[in-house]
Design a protein around this motif. Structure first.
Motif, PDB file in Angstrom:
ATOM      1  N   HIS A  10       4.857   5.231  -8.469  1.00 48.19           N
ATOM      2  CA  HIS A  10       4.295   5.944  -7.332  1.00 48.19           C
ATOM      3  C   HIS A  10       5.284   5.909  -6.165  1.00 48.19           C
ATOM      4  O   HIS A  10       6.411   6.364  -6.319  1.00 48.19           O
ATOM      5  N   HIS A  50       2.769   5.254   5.912  1.00 48.31           N
ATOM      6  CA  HIS A  50       1.580   5.839   6.544  1.00 48.31           C
ATOM      7  C   HIS A  50       0.329   5.157   6.020  1.00 48.31           C
ATOM      8  O   HIS A  50       0.404   4.280   5.172  1.00 48.31           O
ATOM      9  N   HIS A  55      -0.425   3.892  -0.214  1.00 49.58           N
ATOM     10  CA  HIS A  55       0.809   3.416   0.451  1.00 49.58           C
ATOM     11  C   HIS A  55       0.568   2.068   1.135  1.00 49.58           C
ATOM     12  O   HIS A  55       1.373   1.158   0.995  1.00 49.58           O
ATOM     13  N   ASP A 141       5.656  10.313   2.246  1.00 46.56           N
ATOM     14  CA  ASP A 141       4.937  11.511   1.806  1.00 46.56           C
ATOM     15  C   ASP A 141       5.234  12.613   2.808  1.00 46.56           C
ATOM     16  O   ASP A 141       4.897  12.489   3.987  1.00 46.56           O
ATOM     17  N   HIS A 190       6.801   9.437  -6.294  1.00 43.18           N
ATOM     18  CA  HIS A 190       5.504  10.059  -5.999  1.00 43.18           C
ATOM     19  C   HIS A 190       5.174  11.175  -6.989  1.00 43.18           C
ATOM     20  O   HIS A 190       4.771  12.266  -6.625  1.00 43.18           O
TER      21      HIS A 190
HETATM   22 MN    MN Z   1       0.805   9.338  -1.236  1.00 41.91          MN
END
Ligand code: MN
Ligand code: NI
Length: 228
Positions: A10, A50, A55, A141, A190
């Motif tokens: 991720h 964020h 995350h 992101d 991601h």
């Molecule tokens: Mn994300």
């Protein structure tokens, strides 16, 4: 002082900068692609791009256990500090010299509500400059934005970019990002965590080779590393 970057699946990264262990977006519990042991992974600093749950992840548990300082925008840092975590707040455009290197927060086109719905301010990316003057841009992101060119002007050794589409840049825009930034190396992240962000990363890496000049793209499996 080498720089080792590990992708944990991720958006989770582990940077080993000299003696310092720096985690980025440590989402392990509940991640379908991570087998990291949250109870043993070392951390001196944790960077959170964020407030979204994929995350912030295990930040509170790891920071409490290790005493790591968490670096994030003011709003996210405050939320974490209220949960008993040591924090260092920064904000977009602001840089600070930490023991592991100089860290500047960059803009990201995204949202940033926290897991309980609290306001998380603006989402961020990170531009790390190590003591040896190696520059790593972690986009966070984000959608594509033209000012990635300005970030590229700093001379990026490694860019870490989302390619998953749906929530962030997809493969096409991520290729455009590589052309704007012109990093020496790029790692796609991601993607592949869930069906909605499934991508053919092998194909993307090949396209970087043929469409993005001298940039070297690296296809990592979760747990694999790149040393600069
Ligand atoms: Mn994300
Ligand atoms: Ni997000």
């Amino acid at each position: 002082m080498s720089l080792k970057v590990t992708w944990f699946g991720h958006a989770a990264l582990g940077l080993e900068v000299g003696y310092f262990h720096v985690l980025v977006d440590p989402f392990f519990t509940g991640s379908p692609v991570s087998n990291v042991n949250v109870d043993t992974i070392p951390a001196d600093f944790i960077l959170v791009t964020h407030g979204h749950g994929d995350h912030v992840g295990d930040t509170v548990a790891i920071a409490r256990r290790t005493g790591a300082t968490v670096i994030a925008v003011y709003e996210v840092a405050n939320w974490l500090a209220a949960r008993g975590v040591q924090t260092h707040a920064q904000h977009l455009g602001g840089g600070y010299r930490h023991p592991f290197g100089h860290l500047k927060l960059t803009m990201a086109l995204h949202g940033s509500s926290l897991p309980d719905g609290s306001y998380g301010g603006n989402p961020a990316g990170f531009l790390l400059t190590t003591e040896e003057d190696k520059k790593v841009y972690i986009a966070g992101d984000t959608g594509l934005f033209g000012d990635m060119r300005l970030i590229g002007e700093e001379g990026i050794d490694l860019a870490v970019l989302p390619i998953g589409d749906n929530f962030t840049m997809g493969p096409e825009d991520a290729l455009r990002a590589v052309r704007l930034i012109q990093p020496r190396h790029v790692i796609p992240i991601h993607y592949g965590t869930w069906d909605v962000i499934e991508q053919d990363a092998r194909r993307w890496v090949e396209r970087v080779k043929s469409e993005c000049g001298d940039t070297k793209a690296h296809l990592l499996k979760p747990g694999e590393s790149l040393t600069l």
